[in-house]
Design a protein around this motif. Structure first.
Motif, PDB file in Angstrom:
ATOM      1  N   TYR A   1       0.845  -1.207   0.000  1.00  0.00           N
ATOM      2  CA  TYR A   1       0.000   0.000   0.000  1.00  0.00           C
ATOM      3  C   TYR A   1       0.877   1.253   0.000  1.00  0.00           C
ATOM      4  O   TYR A   1       0.604   2.222  -0.725  1.00  0.00           O
ATOM      5  CB  TYR A   1      -0.931   0.001   1.208  1.00  0.00           C
TER       6      TYR A   1
ATOM      7  N   ASP B   1      -7.533  -4.092  -5.365  1.00  0.00           N
ATOM      8  CA  ASP B   1      -7.926  -3.461  -4.103  1.00  0.00           C
ATOM      9  C   ASP B   1      -6.936  -2.368  -3.694  1.00  0.00           C
ATOM     10  O   ASP B   1      -7.342  -1.308  -3.218  1.00  0.00           O
ATOM     11  CB  ASP B   1      -8.019  -4.512  -2.993  1.00  0.00           C
TER      12      ASP B   1
ATOM     13  N   THR C   1      -7.600   2.145  -3.573  1.00  0.00           N
ATOM     14  CA  THR C   1      -7.709   2.653  -2.206  1.00  0.00           C
ATOM     15  C   THR C   1      -7.279   4.116  -2.131  1.00  0.00           C
ATOM     16  O   THR C   1      -6.189   4.469  -2.576  1.00  0.00           O
ATOM     17  CB  THR C   1      -6.845   1.811  -1.256  1.00  0.00           C
TER      18      THR C   1
ATOM     19  N   LYS D   1      -5.117   4.743   3.409  1.00  0.00           N
ATOM     20  CA  LYS D   1      -4.767   3.499   4.093  1.00  0.00           C
ATOM     21  C   LYS D   1      -4.021   3.805   5.375  1.00  0.00           C
ATOM     22  O   LYS D   1      -3.092   4.629   5.396  1.00  0.00           O
ATOM     23  CB  LYS D   1      -3.892   2.639   3.174  1.00  0.00           C
TER      24      LYS D   1
END
Length: 392
Positions: free
Chosen positions: A114, A190, A194, A197
């Motif tokens: 992420y 996913d 996003t 995060k």
């Protein structure tokens, strides 16, 4: 021996039964001109992989942090998301964009991915590469192997982060193909969609909080990815994706000073002039045969193109009397052509056969939840999995 024999005749020369769809007298739609401010650009439909627009699409150019699309998908396919990644001296303080990891800090691979994709952390890219590939060089080898496997003809990677380096380049067309490939992975999908995060921070009382640099997520209706990039030599680079009415598109621009607006224009163009059409539905009967279609087939057609599609039914030879039938109902495939070029295939099964689901990779374990059932070998693997590995 008998399995080898059966496999051999299944892949032998197929019996062709041709069923031609009528060609409409209506001409295909004359498409309006599309232009951008980019040095190179490409637009692709994710489901089919059809290239809808390309300008200097095969030019080999610097790509800055768009590199991290490859870094992410290689790490997802080779790594364990739950394992901690330790930050080395090489990763700590890496120049350029950063998520400000500390020397010796540990973070799960999932969270680090992420940080890689939302904040474009070069420190994260280096740590991930060393963790998954054993070394940065080992990971770069995996990146180039993946490029070869998915057919990227104008790409070569020299590092996992995209800082300018000799021999590090890609093209707009290759990046569109790479991103379409990556977007079939649920974990990758996913991550890139996003907007914010949070992740545990072992060094402070507060958590990490990362906001996605990709403004397309906020500027464009239906946007769901993917990655920004910039260096002083590559200039502004962007890969974006968006989904409308069940269709997902990928737009790529390299060296584009007006990329946010250009991407909106490119995506609008694709959705308007190349809507995704469904030609075949899983389970529907094949006219004139005791067969059913094994999977749904969709393709983005310009106006008038669908009427020019030709279908060819290719049958595998019948099982000899007394021989075991290990095809599990798979009887051949329909090959689909547009203007003489094959654009896809769908398997066909004997009516009453079980129709397997398409292959899906489990992002948490790295294993295949379903086998590829469009071939004999895939069907066999799937059945054996169901019989013997129920509790895997």
């Amino acid at each position: 021996m008998w399995i080898k024999s059966i496999s051999s005749w299944i892949v032998a020369v197929a019996l062709l039964l041709t069923n031609l769809a009528p060609v409409s007298a209506e001409r295909s739609q004359v498409l309006p001109e599309l232009s951008t401010h980019a040095q190179a650009a490409a637009l692709m439909d994710v489901t089919s992989g059809r290239l809808l627009y390309s300008s200097h699409g095969d030019d080999e150019l610097r790509i800055a942090s768009l590199t991290k699309i490859m870094t992410a998908i290689v790490a997802i396919e080779h790594g364990d998301f739950r394992k901690p990644v330790k930050v080395s001296k090489n990763a700590f303080g890496k120049e350029g964009s950063s998520i400000y990891l500390k020397l010796g800090e540990e973070m799960t691979l999932e969270n680090m991915l992420y940080g890689l994709m939302l904040r474009s952390g070069n420190d994260a890219a280096t740590a991930i590469a060393e963790h998954v590939g054993g070394s940065e060089e080992g990971f770069v080898y995996l990146m180039n192997e993946k490029a070869r496997q998915i057919g990227l003809k104008h790409s070569h990677f020299a590092n996992p982060h995209g800082l300018d380096a000799d021999g590090h380049y890609s093209s707009a067309n290759d990046l569109a193909k790479l991103t379409a490939y990556a977007l079939h992975n649920p974990m990758f999908r996913d991550i890139v969609k996003t907007e914010t995060k949070k992740a545990p921070n072992p060094n402070e009382s507060w958590d990490y909080q990362w906001y996605n640099k990709n403004k397309m997520l906020r500027l464009y209706d239906g946007a769901d990815g993917v990655k920004t990039g910039y260096t002083k030599k590559a200039f502004r680079c962007l890969v974006s994706s968006a989904t409308r009415n069940g269709q997902q598109l990928v737009a790529v621009t390299l060296n584009d000073g007006d990329d946010w607006n250009d991407h909106g224009k490119m995506l609008d163009y694709g959705f308007e002039f190349f809507p995704l059409s469904r030609l075949m539905e899983k389970g529907e009967s094949v006219k004139g045969h005791d067969l059913v279609v094994g999977s749904t087939f969709q393709y983005p057609f310009a106006k008038g193109e669908a009427e020019a599609v030709e279908n060819k039914l290719v049958m595998t030879p019948a099982v000899r009397q007394g021989s075991p039938d290990l095809s599990f109902g798979l009887r051949g495939e329909i090959r689909i052509f547009l203007k003489g070029e094959q654009i896809g295939t769908v398997p066909v099964y004997q009516k009453g056969s079980y129709l397997p689901e398409p292959s899906v990779r489990n992002p948490a374990t790295g294993t295949m939840a379903q086998a590829d059932t469009s071939t004999f070998a895939g069907s066999l693997a799937y059945i054996l999995k169901k019989l013997f590995l129920q509790h895997d």
